[in-house]
Design a protein around this motif. Structure first.
Motif, PDB file in Angstrom:
ATOM      1  N   ALA A 121     148.324 171.430  61.696  1.00 29.83           N
ATOM      2  CA  ALA A 121     148.872 170.483  60.730  1.00 29.83           C
ATOM      3  C   ALA A 121     149.028 169.123  61.391  1.00 29.83           C
ATOM      4  CB  ALA A 121     150.220 170.969  60.209  1.00 29.83           C
ATOM      5  N   GLY A 122     148.350 168.122  60.851  1.00 30.32           N
ATOM      6  CA  GLY A 122     148.553 166.739  61.276  1.00 30.32           C
ATOM      7  C   GLY A 122     149.650 166.161  60.416  1.00 30.32           C
ATOM      8  N   ASN A 123     150.880 166.249  60.900  1.00 26.18           N
ATOM      9  CA  ASN A 123     152.034 165.919  60.073  1.00 26.18           C
ATOM     10  C   ASN A 123     152.361 164.420  60.088  1.00 26.18           C
ATOM     11  OD1 ASN A 123     154.099 166.826  58.302  1.00 26.18           O
ATOM     12  ND2 ASN A 123     155.587 166.692  59.948  1.00 26.18           N
ATOM     13  N   LYS A 124     153.229 164.022  59.159  1.00 25.52           N
ATOM     14  CA  LYS A 124     153.672 162.632  58.938  1.00 25.52           C
ATOM     15  C   LYS A 124     152.526 161.767  58.413  1.00 25.52           C
ATOM     16  CE  LYS A 124     157.267 163.152  62.423  1.00 25.52           C
ATOM     17  NZ  LYS A 124     158.033 162.525  63.536  1.00 25.52           N
ATOM     18  N   ASN A 125     151.734 162.358  57.521  1.00 26.40           N
ATOM     19  CA  ASN A 125     150.621 161.623  56.946  1.00 26.40           C
ATOM     20  C   ASN A 125     151.092 160.511  56.013  1.00 26.40           C
ATOM     21  OD1 ASN A 125     147.769 161.350  56.893  1.00 26.40           O
ATOM     22  ND2 ASN A 125     147.713 162.239  54.829  1.00 26.40           N
ATOM     23  N   ASP A 126     152.372 160.493  55.678  1.00 28.90           N
ATOM     24  CA  ASP A 126     152.932 159.377  54.920  1.00 28.90           C
ATOM     25  C   ASP A 126     152.966 158.101  55.763  1.00 28.90           C
ATOM     26  OD1 ASP A 126     156.161 159.447  55.981  1.00 28.90           O
ATOM     27  OD2 ASP A 126     155.033 161.311  56.073  1.00 28.90           O
ATOM     28  N   LEU A 127     152.766 158.263  57.085  1.00 30.66           N
ATOM     29  CA  LEU A 127     152.724 157.115  58.000  1.00 30.66           C
ATOM     30  C   LEU A 127     151.295 156.888  58.507  1.00 30.66           C
ATOM     31  CD1 LEU A 127     155.909 157.927  60.117  1.00 30.66           C
ATOM     32  CD2 LEU A 127     155.725 156.334  58.195  1.00 30.66           C
ATOM     33  N   SER A 128     150.320 157.131  57.650  1.00 28.88           N
ATOM     34  CA  SER A 128     148.915 157.080  58.068  1.00 28.88           C
ATOM     35  C   SER A 128     148.497 155.710  58.609  1.00 28.88           C
ATOM     36  CB  SER A 128     147.997 157.479  56.906  1.00 28.88           C
ATOM     37  OG  SER A 128     148.195 156.632  55.793  1.00 28.88           O
ATOM     38  N   GLU A 129     149.180 154.647  58.165  1.00 27.34           N
ATOM     39  CA  GLU A 129     148.826 153.314  58.654  1.00 27.34           C
ATOM     40  C   GLU A 129     149.206 153.123  60.117  1.00 27.34           C
ATOM     41  OE1 GLU A 129     152.770 152.682  56.364  1.00 27.34           O
ATOM     42  OE2 GLU A 129     151.056 154.052  56.377  1.00 27.34           O
ATOM     43  N   TYR A 130     150.047 154.043  60.639  1.00 26.71           N
ATOM     44  CA  TYR A 130     150.452 153.975  62.046  1.00 26.71           C
ATOM     45  C   TYR A 130     149.798 155.074  62.886  1.00 26.71           C
ATOM     46  CZ  TYR A 130     154.120 151.131  59.899  1.00 26.71           C
ATOM     47  OH  TYR A 130     154.796 150.181  59.178  1.00 26.71           O
ATOM     48  N   ALA A 131     148.784 155.709  62.330  1.00 26.93           N
ATOM     49  CA  ALA A 131     148.137 156.835  63.018  1.00 26.93           C
ATOM     50  C   ALA A 131     147.537 156.408  64.350  1.00 26.93           C
ATOM     51  CB  ALA A 131     147.060 157.447  62.129  1.00 26.93           C
ATOM     52  N   LYS A 132     147.725 157.281  65.347  1.00 26.58           N
ATOM     53  CA  LYS A 132     147.192 157.029  66.679  1.00 26.58           C
ATOM     54  C   LYS A 132     146.183 158.092  67.100  1.00 26.58           C
ATOM     55  CE  LYS A 132     149.805 153.430  67.859  1.00 26.58           C
ATOM     56  NZ  LYS A 132     150.376 153.110  66.539  1.00 26.58           N
ATOM     57  N   VAL A 133     145.930 159.040  66.217  1.00 22.91           N
ATOM     58  CA  VAL A 133     145.033 160.148  66.536  1.00 22.91           C
ATOM     59  C   VAL A 133     143.742 159.992  65.742  1.00 22.91           C
ATOM     60  CG1 VAL A 133     144.759 162.658  66.624  1.00 22.91           C
ATOM     61  CG2 VAL A 133     147.033 161.639  66.910  1.00 22.91           C
ATOM     62  N   ASP A 134     142.616 160.047  66.446  1.00 17.58           N
ATOM     63  CA  ASP A 134     141.309 159.888  65.819  1.00 17.58           C
ATOM     64  C   ASP A 134     140.984 161.095  64.944  1.00 17.58           C
ATOM     65  OD1 ASP A 134     138.094 160.471  66.167  1.00 17.58           O
ATOM     66  OD2 ASP A 134     138.568 158.343  65.901  1.00 17.58           O
ATOM     67  N   ARG A 135     140.685 160.866  63.685  1.00 12.70           N
ATOM     68  CA  ARG A 135     140.444 161.966  62.737  1.00 12.70           C
ATOM     69  C   ARG A 135     139.196 162.761  63.094  1.00 12.70           C
ATOM     70  NH1 ARG A 135     142.989 161.709  57.106  1.00 12.70           N
ATOM     71  NH2 ARG A 135     144.825 160.406  57.450  1.00 12.70           N
ATOM     72  N   ASN A 136     138.185 162.111  63.621  1.00 12.70           N
ATOM     73  CA  ASN A 136     136.984 162.842  64.006  1.00 12.70           C
ATOM     74  C   ASN A 136     137.270 163.796  65.160  1.00 12.70           C
ATOM     75  OD1 ASN A 136     135.272 161.657  62.091  1.00 12.70           O
ATOM     76  ND2 ASN A 136     134.880 159.889  63.409  1.00 12.70           N
ATOM     77  N   GLU A 137     138.115 163.368  66.085  1.00  9.76           N
ATOM     78  CA  GLU A 137     138.488 164.221  67.207  1.00  9.76           C
ATOM     79  C   GLU A 137     139.251 165.453  66.718  1.00  9.76           C
ATOM     80  OE1 GLU A 137     140.924 163.959  71.480  1.00  9.76           O
ATOM     81  OE2 GLU A 137     140.791 162.202  70.163  1.00  9.76           O
ATOM     82  N   VAL A 138     140.134 165.246  65.761  1.00 10.63           N
ATOM     83  CA  VAL A 138     140.885 166.359  65.185  1.00 10.63           C
ATOM     84  C   VAL A 138     139.932 167.331  64.495  1.00 10.63           C
ATOM     85  CG1 VAL A 138     142.633 167.032  63.508  1.00 10.63           C
ATOM     86  CG2 VAL A 138     142.961 164.975  64.882  1.00 10.63           C
ATOM     87  N   LYS A 139     139.021 166.795  63.693  1.00 16.38           N
ATOM     88  CA  LYS A 139     138.072 167.636  62.966  1.00 16.38           C
ATOM     89  C   LYS A 139     137.222 168.457  63.917  1.00 16.38           C
ATOM     90  CE  LYS A 139     134.245 167.382  59.666  1.00 16.38           C
ATOM     91  NZ  LYS A 139     133.369 166.481  58.859  1.00 16.38           N
ATOM     92  N   GLU A 140     136.726 167.834  64.963  1.00 12.23           N
ATOM     93  CA  GLU A 140     135.887 168.536  65.932  1.00 12.23           C
ATOM     94  C   GLU A 140     136.648 169.655  66.628  1.00 12.23           C
ATOM     95  OE1 GLU A 140     134.310 165.645  68.596  1.00 12.23           O
ATOM     96  OE2 GLU A 140     133.083 164.657  67.052  1.00 12.23           O
ATOM     97  N   PHE A 141     137.896 169.375  67.006  1.00 12.00           N
ATOM     98  CA  PHE A 141     138.702 170.383  67.686  1.00 12.00           C
ATOM     99  C   PHE A 141     138.978 171.567  66.769  1.00 12.00           C
ATOM    100  CE2 PHE A 141     142.990 172.053  68.680  1.00 12.00           C
ATOM    101  CZ  PHE A 141     142.695 172.627  69.910  1.00 12.00           C
ATOM    102  N   CYS A 142     139.357 171.306  65.530  1.00 12.91           N
ATOM    103  CA  CYS A 142     139.667 172.388  64.590  1.00 12.91           C
ATOM    104  C   CYS A 142     138.431 173.234  64.277  1.00 12.91           C
ATOM    105  CB  CYS A 142     140.275 171.821  63.315  1.00 12.91           C
ATOM    106  SG  CYS A 142     141.920 171.104  63.558  1.00 12.91           S
ATOM    107  N   GLU A 143     137.291 172.601  64.193  1.00 12.51           N
ATOM    108  CA  GLU A 143     136.050 173.351  63.987  1.00 12.51           C
ATOM    109  C   GLU A 143     135.742 174.207  65.204  1.00 12.51           C
ATOM    110  OE1 GLU A 143     133.147 170.398  63.050  1.00 12.51           O
ATOM    111  OE2 GLU A 143     133.732 170.286  60.918  1.00 12.51           O
ATOM    112  N   GLU A 144     136.006 173.664  66.392  1.00 12.68           N
ATOM    113  CA  GLU A 144     135.739 174.383  67.640  1.00 12.68           C
ATOM    114  C   GLU A 144     136.570 175.652  67.754  1.00 12.68           C
ATOM    115  OE1 GLU A 144     136.454 173.667  72.419  1.00 12.68           O
ATOM    116  OE2 GLU A 144     136.172 171.932  71.096  1.00 12.68           O
ATOM    117  N   ILE A 145     137.835 175.597  67.344  1.00  8.89           N
ATOM    118  CA  ILE A 145     138.711 176.765  67.460  1.00  8.89           C
ATOM    119  C   ILE A 145     138.803 177.544  66.144  1.00  8.89           C
ATOM    120  CG2 ILE A 145     140.049 175.610  69.249  1.00  8.89           C
ATOM    121  CD1 ILE A 145     142.309 175.268  67.194  1.00  8.89           C
ATOM    122  N   ASN A 146     138.025 177.121  65.150  1.00 14.11           N
ATOM    123  CA  ASN A 146     137.978 177.799  63.853  1.00 14.11           C
ATOM    124  C   ASN A 146     139.363 177.855  63.203  1.00 14.11           C
ATOM    125  OD1 ASN A 146     136.643 179.129  61.732  1.00 14.11           O
ATOM    126  ND2 ASN A 146     137.150 181.136  62.560  1.00 14.11           N
ATOM    127  N   ALA A 147     140.023 176.714  63.174  1.00 11.34           N
ATOM    128  CA  ALA A 147     141.390 176.645  62.638  1.00 11.34           C
ATOM    129  C   ALA A 147     141.414 176.051  61.233  1.00 11.34           C
ATOM    130  CB  ALA A 147     142.269 175.800  63.558  1.00 11.34           C
TER     131      ALA A 147
END
Length: 214
Positions: A121-147
């Motif tokens: 869960a990428g939480n606090k998405n209500d603060l998306s304008e302050y996001a510091k985590v790259d969405r592509n990196e998250v997607k790749e990691f979740c696909e890698e671990i099948n989450a």
């Protein structure tokens, strides 16, 4: 099968992640409790919520764990019998996602049962304008671990119910059920499975000790 003859299938779901990412707030939102003024959790606690999925009723045993680094080793005690692990990070804190990759996921795989279902869960998405985590990196990691993955907001109730339902569906289709020779179509007819709980079982809740701001 009528509702009054249904059995409830017990599923242990544990939430992990750094302190302050919103684990307790996610649980409170899912349980329809207040998400305001939630303090940091200093002791592991659990709650039960029933969720109907595909005409079956899951009894989610939801464990809220401690995120502070000095208490992390205690969390591994609760991993062993877990069926699902939901790893939470704060999208505004890069290190909270890095710690998923560098600590939390490895700890789960090392200390849990084979075949444990993982969610992120990428939480606090209500603060998306302050996001510091790259969405592509998250997607790749979740696909890698099948989450299973969702961007969530406990504050604004974004994708909380959807996330738990998706994890429950994965559980119903998982190796955990196959190992006990129970097909999805016959789950409620079995009387000897450890996942089934008595209708008379009452909701249990362990009080959380808290300090500080989550």
């Amino acid at each position: 099968m009528s509702d009054n003859t249904k059995k409830k299938i017990q599923c242990k779901l544990i939430l992990v992640g750094d302190s302050g990412v919103g684990k307790t707030c996610i649980i409170n939102r899912y349980l329809k409790r207040s998400t305001l003024n939630v303090e940091a959790t200093l002791s592991t606690s659990w709650y039960t919520k029933y969720e109907k999925i595909n005409n079956y009723e899951l009894a989610f045993q939801i464990w809220d764990t401690v995120g502070q680094e000095q208490y992390r080793s205690l969390n591994t005690l609760f991993f062993k019998d877990a069926h699902i692990c939901l790893i939470v990070f704060d999208i505004t804190r890069k290190e909270s996602f890095s710690n998923i990759k560098n600590y939390w996921y490895e700890s789960i795989i090392t200390n849990s049962s084979e075949g444990i279902i993982c969610g992120v869960a990428g939480n606090k998405n209500d603060l998306s304008e302050y996001a510091k985590v790259d969405r592509n990196e998250v997607k790749e990691f979740c696909e890698e671990i099948n989450a299973v993955f969702k961007y969530t907001s406990a504050k604004n109730n974004i994708c909380i119910d959807e996330l738990f339902k998706e994890l429950g569906y994965q559980f119903l289709c998982s190796q955990f059920m196959k190992d006990f020779s129970i097909s999805i179509n016959s789950i409620n007819d079995s009387k000897d499975n450890k996942f089934l709980i008595d209708e008379k079982n009452k909701k249990k809740e362990i009080k959380i000790d808290k300090i500080g701001c989550c």
